[in-house]
Design an enzyme around this catalytic site. Structure first.
Site, PDB file in Angstrom:
ATOM      1  N   GLU A 180      48.279 -87.019  60.121  1.00 23.06           N
ATOM      2  CA  GLU A 180      47.065 -87.505  59.456  1.00 23.06           C
ATOM      3  C   GLU A 180      47.146 -88.970  59.053  1.00 23.06           C
ATOM      4  O   GLU A 180      46.170 -89.692  59.067  1.00 23.06           O
ATOM      5  CB  GLU A 180      46.804 -86.710  58.157  1.00 23.06           C
ATOM      6  CG  GLU A 180      46.170 -85.353  58.343  1.00 23.06           C
ATOM      7  CD  GLU A 180      46.124 -84.617  57.009  1.00 23.06           C
ATOM      8  OE1 GLU A 180      45.921 -85.262  55.964  1.00 23.06           O
ATOM      9  OE2 GLU A 180      46.326 -83.370  57.020  1.00 23.06           O
ATOM     10  N   GLY A 206      52.175 -96.467  50.598  1.00 24.75           N
ATOM     11  CA  GLY A 206      52.037 -96.976  49.237  1.00 24.75           C
ATOM     12  C   GLY A 206      50.889 -96.321  48.508  1.00 24.75           C
ATOM     13  O   GLY A 206      50.180 -95.466  49.063  1.00 24.75           O
TER      14      GLY A 206
END
Lengths: 231, 231
Positions: free
Chosen positions: B113, B47
């Site tokens: 990541e 998000g």
DNA sequence: CCAAAAGTGTTCATCGTACACCCATGT
DNA sequence: ACATGGGTGTACGATGAACACTTTTGG
């Protein structure tokens, strides 16, 4: 107010309501004359601002009630409009809802207070901002939904005749339907209760009244039934 | 900043992305380990927060690119989630989007990541807030859309075999399909170009490769054609 | 030569579509 | 008696669903 996300921009939110009604001839929209800048005096959907402690759906319900006096009617989220320049006054993200109401039930005084009018969907005036987009999307959604869910009844009185129901679908799809096929199909689903009474307001012979039976629908759905009307 | 609506509450907006992929066996979702409070460490959709000068769609594109490196892929608004308590940290209205990507194209480094993983839709871990609702709605939407629009191809490589395509629809609908009927139906629409090459990676005989032809689709649509697959 | 996946056609049932006449009654 | 809208059934074509055998080739 605790701030877990303190660095992020707060933004202005709105809800706008596309309100459909059916007057036995045409599908109609309830539109208001906008009473604030920007766009004051233009035709507009009824809208409002959700409060901090108010859900989006509750805000839409409130807005709908403000204009029509109605509660517990069909109300569904349509789309969130979030283009930066959509409201020239300021960046506003608007969540559009659409509603189906029984046109005889709305509160005439409230509508008058808000300078609102029922306008046929076939002849919609120019609307403020991107409200026309909202209306178009609502129409497409209604047309898609009405094929696969028994939502047409939301636009009719509790008791209605077969010609009335057919007229509604003809108005929604802008298309003439064959009454034998229509009647056969809709009755074959077994969702309607045929009443003893007739409605004589539109013919000498009179037409039998029917009533949608939500319990039967739920029962059938739980058995894997799908509503479907192919217009 | 000019304020046309100065009295109204500003609110925090978010976008969340339901990202689908298909690995030739299962339909999968790209989920991350949430790296901020509240709900830190829980599985979550990717998000972000739309900026003041950024449209909702652009924000969703940015979020999608942040996690996958991909741009110009299928991305559609799903629903606006606006219940007051949905995020226990603070009142946040989240606009959910869903995306269909070619699973081989995503950026492995970015995914690493972000501590993200592909999870099969048949076995989704517990998700933060109302993200599970978003996922369920996205799945329903995908299932509905994939019947009536040629969006399945977004989940496959440029060139794909008929068994691959069938496998995709079987994964989406969790249902075995008859290959003769499937093949007949999909080819009868005339949307696929059959290539000379064969893919031998999954059989000795090899299967012919096909390519979806968007121009043909557009042309047919303009003539009133409707895509339809009945699974 | 055999295992494993690809490819291909026909039959039957279901459902949508087209279509025309009689019925009831208020004027 | 007649005009107006309400109500009903059948025949045909299209489409979805079920179903089994042959082909290819790497090992």
């Amino acid at each position: 107010m605790s701030l877990f996300y303190p660095l992020e921009d707060r933004q202005l939110l709105a809800v706008d309501c596309v309100i459909f009604g059916f007057d036995n001839f045409e599908l109609k929209l309830l539109l208001i004359k906008r009473n604030m800048e920007p766009g004051k005096g233009m035709w507009s959907l009824m809208g409002g601002f959700p409060k901090h402690d108010e859900g989006l759906y509750q805000a839409a319900e409130r807005v709908l009630k403000q204009l029509t006096g109605l509660q517990n009617v069909y109300l569904e989220q349509l789309f969130a409009y979030g283009e930066v320049g959509r409201d020239p006054g300021e960046r506003v993200v608007s969540i559009a809802y659409y509603s189906l109401i029984k046109i005889e039930d709305y509160d005439k005084d409230l509508v008058k207070e808000n300078f609102a009018l029922w306008q046929p969907v076939s002849d919609i005036p120019e609307l403020v901002f991107d409200h026309r987009q909202m209306v178009d999307k609502a129409l497409r959604r209604l047309r898609r939904r009405a094929r696969i869910q028994p939502i047409g009844f939301e636009l009719l009185p509790e008791k209605f005749t077969m010609p009335q129901l057919q007229g509604l679908y003809e108005a929604i799809y802008q298309k003439e339907l064959d009454k034998r096929n229509f009647c056969k199909k809709i009755l074959s689903m077994g969702l309607l209760d045929k009443l003893e009474e007739k409605d004589k307001s539109s013919s000498k012979k009179g037409a039998f009244l029917y009533r949608f039976n939500p319990e039967k629908y739920q029962e059938l759905v739980s058995k894997g039934f799908y509503f479907s009307l192919d217009v």
